[in-house]
Design an enzyme around this catalytic site. Sequence first.
Site, PDB file in Angstrom:
ATOM      1  N   PRO A   1       0.812  -1.221   0.000  1.00 30.57           N
ATOM      2  CA  PRO A   1       0.000   0.000   0.000  1.00 30.57           C
ATOM      3  C   PRO A   1       0.844   1.270   0.000  1.00 30.57           C
ATOM      4  O   PRO A   1       1.792   1.399   0.783  1.00 30.57           O
ATOM      5  CB  PRO A   1      -0.821  -0.118   1.282  1.00 30.57           C
ATOM      6  CG  PRO A   1      -0.961  -1.580   1.464  1.00 30.57           C
ATOM      7  CD  PRO A   1       0.346  -2.169   1.007  1.00 30.57           C
ATOM      8  N   CYS A   2       0.479   2.161  -0.897  1.00 30.92           N
ATOM      9  CA  CYS A   2       1.325   3.341  -1.113  1.00 30.92           C
ATOM     10  C   CYS A   2       0.698   4.620  -0.579  1.00 30.92           C
ATOM     11  O   CYS A   2       1.330   5.661  -0.582  1.00 30.92           O
ATOM     12  CB  CYS A   2       1.604   3.509  -2.603  1.00 30.92           C
ATOM     13  SG  CYS A   2       0.099   3.780  -3.556  1.00 30.92           S
ATOM     14  N   GLN A   3      -0.563   4.552  -0.105  1.00 32.16           N
ATOM     15  CA  GLN A   3      -1.221   5.792   0.325  1.00 32.16           C
ATOM     16  C   GLN A   3      -0.420   6.515   1.399  1.00 32.16           C
ATOM     17  O   GLN A   3      -0.449   7.732   1.495  1.00 32.16           O
ATOM     18  CB  GLN A   3      -2.637   5.513   0.863  1.00 32.16           C
ATOM     19  CG  GLN A   3      -3.566   4.893  -0.145  1.00 32.16           C
ATOM     20  CD  GLN A   3      -3.562   3.374  -0.045  1.00 32.16           C
ATOM     21  OE1 GLN A   3      -2.546   2.754   0.217  1.00 32.16           O
ATOM     22  NE2 GLN A   3      -4.708   2.767  -0.259  1.00 32.16           N
TER      23      GLN A   3
END
Length: 415
Positions: free
Chosen positions: A127-129
Amino acid sequence: MHTHKFTVGSLFAGVGGICLGFKTAEYRGLGYNLIWANEIDEYAGETYRHNFDHNLIAGDIEKIVDLNIIQSEQNRYINIMNEVATDEERIKYKVLIEKCEEEKQIYREKQKQILSSKIDVLNGGFPCQAFSIAGEQKGFDDHRGNLFISIIKLIRLLDSVHGKPRVLFLENVKNLMSHDGGRTYKVIKSKLEKEGYIIKEKVLNTMDFSHLPQNRERIYIVGFLNKKDAEKFTMFDNIGEFYINKTVDERVRDIKKVIDYTLTKNTGDKYYYTKEKYPKYFITEEEYDKIPESYRKDVRINLDESITEEYQFYQLRRGMYVRKNMSNVCPTLTANMGTGGHNVPLIKVKDGIRKLTPKETFKLQGFPVGNGYELPTKYINRPYPESRLYKQAGNAVSVPIIRLIAEQILRVLEE
């Protein structure tokens, strides 16, 4: 020619962009065999199952790799239950304690499935958020930033049963490199190196290394357990050899392959922007002058006047101004483009102005929709929400870039 398939396990699989890249990669009779994938989001899982037939292990990877998390939750509920005053509250916590007991069984089984096979390659677009410019950039302060630690825990679990995966392949937003003055990536790299991997990374833009007309910069991280493998993987050092230079005409040809120009107002009215639907986005000079100054926006928006060229992509930025993408390609697709008209790229077509369809956003990521890859239309007997598909496309990876790197890894693995 001998054929051999290297086994692959996939974390944070989403709708299967990384999996598809690996599945379609080939080199001299070598390829990959997808053993399992893991995804927590039910809607993404539905799209995934629609297109792959290997084992999708649905659920929270943190709990799969660390069953103690559920035990800690259960202990917390036991402590609270012993302190609450009323029977009603005690019953509530008793139910939660029982739920944890069930969860332990379920997640023990999931862990067993993940550890049932030896994995040559472990991949994941974690996850890059937490690191994204589009997010709040909290990094490891954000729970999602710590999901990276699950990768480390899984490597150790696999090691205890079969040995560590020979290759790691990870993908993230470009901003991961510069996040917190470069410290975040330093931590990530050092943790992977501590597990014995030699790490190579490169930021690549989709539009420069594939035929997809999308501006999308991402960091690709490849780790090798063996020094010999790492030395053979020279792709990132010689990246210029893989560069694809496109003329404006070639870009137009690529755009025609992803945009459905047969769609009209009659067949796809919901995607069209009209004055009736969006009066704020079609204000004439005359109408603007009549608006009292205190109510007026600084910039007058009129999509008909701003969106004038076919085969170009425009964006309505935060509903405040219109911008054409200067690279003759689509701007980076984002996960929130399904949440409102102003986030999804706009195009001019024969009978008006419209946003991209979910199918087009998937095609801009290189998914062969209609040609071996299908988008679901139903979820639990209800129409599948298009907002979910937009989100999935925005969160996905560009499949041809994955395939390109996966094929370069095969060259390394060839004995």
